[in-house]
Every structure is written in structure tokens, then in C-alpha cells.
Design a protein around this motif. Structure first.
Motif, PDB file in Angstrom:
ATOM      1  N   ARG A  49       0.844  -1.188   0.000  1.00 51.20           N
ATOM      2  CA  ARG A  49       0.000   0.000   0.000  1.00 51.20           C
ATOM      3  C   ARG A  49       0.881   1.240   0.000  1.00 51.20           C
ATOM      4  O   ARG A  49       1.865   1.312   0.727  1.00 51.20           O
ATOM      5  CB  ARG A  49      -0.912   0.000   1.214  1.00 51.20           C
ATOM      6  CG  ARG A  49      -1.738  -1.285   1.256  1.00 51.20           C
ATOM      7  CD  ARG A  49      -3.173  -1.174   1.558  1.00 51.20           C
ATOM      8  NE  ARG A  49      -3.953  -0.131   0.994  1.00 51.20           N
ATOM      9  CZ  ARG A  49      -4.849  -0.299   0.021  1.00 51.20           C
ATOM     10  NH1 ARG A  49      -5.015  -1.470  -0.536  1.00 51.20           N
ATOM     11  NH2 ARG A  49      -5.578   0.703  -0.394  1.00 51.20           N
ATOM     12  N   ASN A  51       0.679   4.944   0.933  1.00 52.59           N
ATOM     13  CA  ASN A  51      -0.189   5.758   1.779  1.00 52.59           C
ATOM     14  C   ASN A  51       0.320   7.184   1.930  1.00 52.59           C
ATOM     15  O   ASN A  51       1.525   7.411   1.995  1.00 52.59           O
ATOM     16  CB  ASN A  51      -0.276   5.144   3.184  1.00 52.59           C
ATOM     17  CG  ASN A  51      -0.877   3.771   3.171  1.00 52.59           C
ATOM     18  OD1 ASN A  51      -1.998   3.597   2.726  1.00 52.59           O
ATOM     19  ND2 ASN A  51      -0.124   2.788   3.650  1.00 52.59           N
ATOM     20  N   SER A  90      -4.954   5.904   0.395  1.00 47.14           N
ATOM     21  CA  SER A  90      -4.201   4.663   0.378  1.00 47.14           C
ATOM     22  C   SER A  90      -4.411   3.986  -0.972  1.00 47.14           C
ATOM     23  O   SER A  90      -5.556   3.793  -1.401  1.00 47.14           O
ATOM     24  CB  SER A  90      -4.665   3.744   1.512  1.00 47.14           C
ATOM     25  OG  SER A  90      -3.888   2.572   1.538  1.00 47.14           O
ATOM     26  N   ASN A  92      -3.490   0.720  -3.524  1.00 49.29           N
ATOM     27  CA  ASN A  92      -2.974  -0.630  -3.692  1.00 49.29           C
ATOM     28  C   ASN A  92      -2.039  -0.610  -4.901  1.00 49.29           C
ATOM     29  O   ASN A  92      -2.488  -0.384  -6.027  1.00 49.29           O
ATOM     30  CB  ASN A  92      -4.134  -1.609  -3.901  1.00 49.29           C
ATOM     31  CG  ASN A  92      -3.687  -3.037  -4.065  1.00 49.29           C
ATOM     32  OD1 ASN A  92      -2.640  -3.324  -4.628  1.00 49.29           O
ATOM     33  ND2 ASN A  92      -4.505  -3.946  -3.589  1.00 49.29           N
ATOM     34  N   TRP A  93      -0.747  -0.851  -4.676  1.00 51.94           N
ATOM     35  CA  TRP A  93       0.245  -0.758  -5.749  1.00 51.94           C
ATOM     36  C   TRP A  93      -0.100  -1.688  -6.916  1.00 51.94           C
ATOM     37  O   TRP A  93      -0.086  -1.264  -8.072  1.00 51.94           O
ATOM     38  CB  TRP A  93       1.644  -1.071  -5.206  1.00 51.94           C
ATOM     39  CG  TRP A  93       2.654  -1.284  -6.279  1.00 51.94           C
ATOM     40  CD1 TRP A  93       3.149  -0.330  -7.132  1.00 51.94           C
ATOM     41  CD2 TRP A  93       3.296  -2.508  -6.654  1.00 51.94           C
ATOM     42  NE1 TRP A  93       4.059  -0.898  -7.995  1.00 51.94           N
ATOM     43  CE2 TRP A  93       4.156  -2.229  -7.725  1.00 51.94           C
ATOM     44  CE3 TRP A  93       3.210  -3.818  -6.180  1.00 51.94           C
ATOM     45  CZ2 TRP A  93       4.933  -3.205  -8.326  1.00 51.94           C
ATOM     46  CZ3 TRP A  93       3.987  -4.787  -6.776  1.00 51.94           C
ATOM     47  CH2 TRP A  93       4.835  -4.483  -7.843  1.00 51.94           C
TER      48      TRP A  93
END
Length: 124
Positions: A49, A51, A90, A92-93
Motif C-alpha cells: 500500500r 499511503n 491509500s 494498492n500498488w
């Protein structure tokens, strides 16, 4: 000095590593001195993540860029949201960026053309 560099390259080749590859090539979190802005690239429950957290809603939008091991760059534009006691986002890669394989990834947050905090990173 040349001898040291040659030894480092030979050891890297013998161990199968590139000279610049490292699991800790960059930090994976950063907070401003005041604590008003924090960013991180940590993995939680197997999910990477990216962030950003803000003490107040200093801005509404930001740009998030990831530089892959092959030096390709992908960027997305995101919004800061109210998260109760703070503001942030945030990402999610693996959902938003292309996995370019093993190596060092750099992560950069920008707002209004200025970098927010330090360049962070992670290793795949």
C-alpha cells in the motif's frame, strides 16, 4: 578506490545481485518534522500500500508516481479524503501500477509540482 569498486562488482556478480539492488535501497516511510504529512510504502497482509496521511486537508488532489526497476515511470492522480481523525489516501500498488518484475521501485508523491516528503521505495 577502483579496486574496491571492482571487488564490489565481482561480489555482486558472484552472488547474482546487481550492484545497486538492495531490499533497503530507500526508506519505506517518512513523516515531516512537524508530523503534518506522512507517506509510506509498507506491505500489510501481503498487499503493498502506498499511503499518504495529512493532519489537516492542506490540498484536495495529489499525483503519485512509481519508477520501476527498468526506469519506466507511471503516475496517477488521486484525491485526498476525510479519514476521520485525519485526511489522506491509500493506494494498492498492484491494482494501480504495473509490476515490472524484481528490483527496486521508487515512489514519489507530488502536489502542485512540488514533491511531498522524501522519495520512498520498496523491493520486489
Amino acid at each position: 578506490m577502483r579496486r574496491f569498486l571492482l571487488i564490489a562488482v565481482v561480489v555482486s556478480v558472484m552472488t547474482g545481485l546487481e550492484p545497486h539492488a538492495s531490499a533497503d535501497h530507500r526508506p519505506n516511510n517518512y513523516c515531516s518534522e512537524s508530523g503534518d504529512v506522512c507517506v509510506s510504502t509498507k506491505k500489510r497482509n501481503g498487499v503493498r500500500r502506498l499511503n499518504i496521511g495529512l493532519a489537516a486537508k492542506y490540498f484536495n488532489r495529489y499525483r503519485l508516481c512509481v519508477v520501476a526497476p527498468d526506469e519506466s515511470r507511471e503516475c496517477i492522480k488521486r484525491r485526498i479524503t476525510d479519514q476521520g481523525a485525519s485526511y489522506g489516501d491509500s493506494v494498492n500498488w498492484s491494482t494501480h501500477f504495473t509490476d515490472k518484475g524484481e528490483g527496486d521501485y521508487d515512489v514519489i508523491w507530488r502536489q502542485g509540482g512540488n514533491r511531498l516528503g522524501k522519495v520512498l521505495g520498496f523491493h520486489v
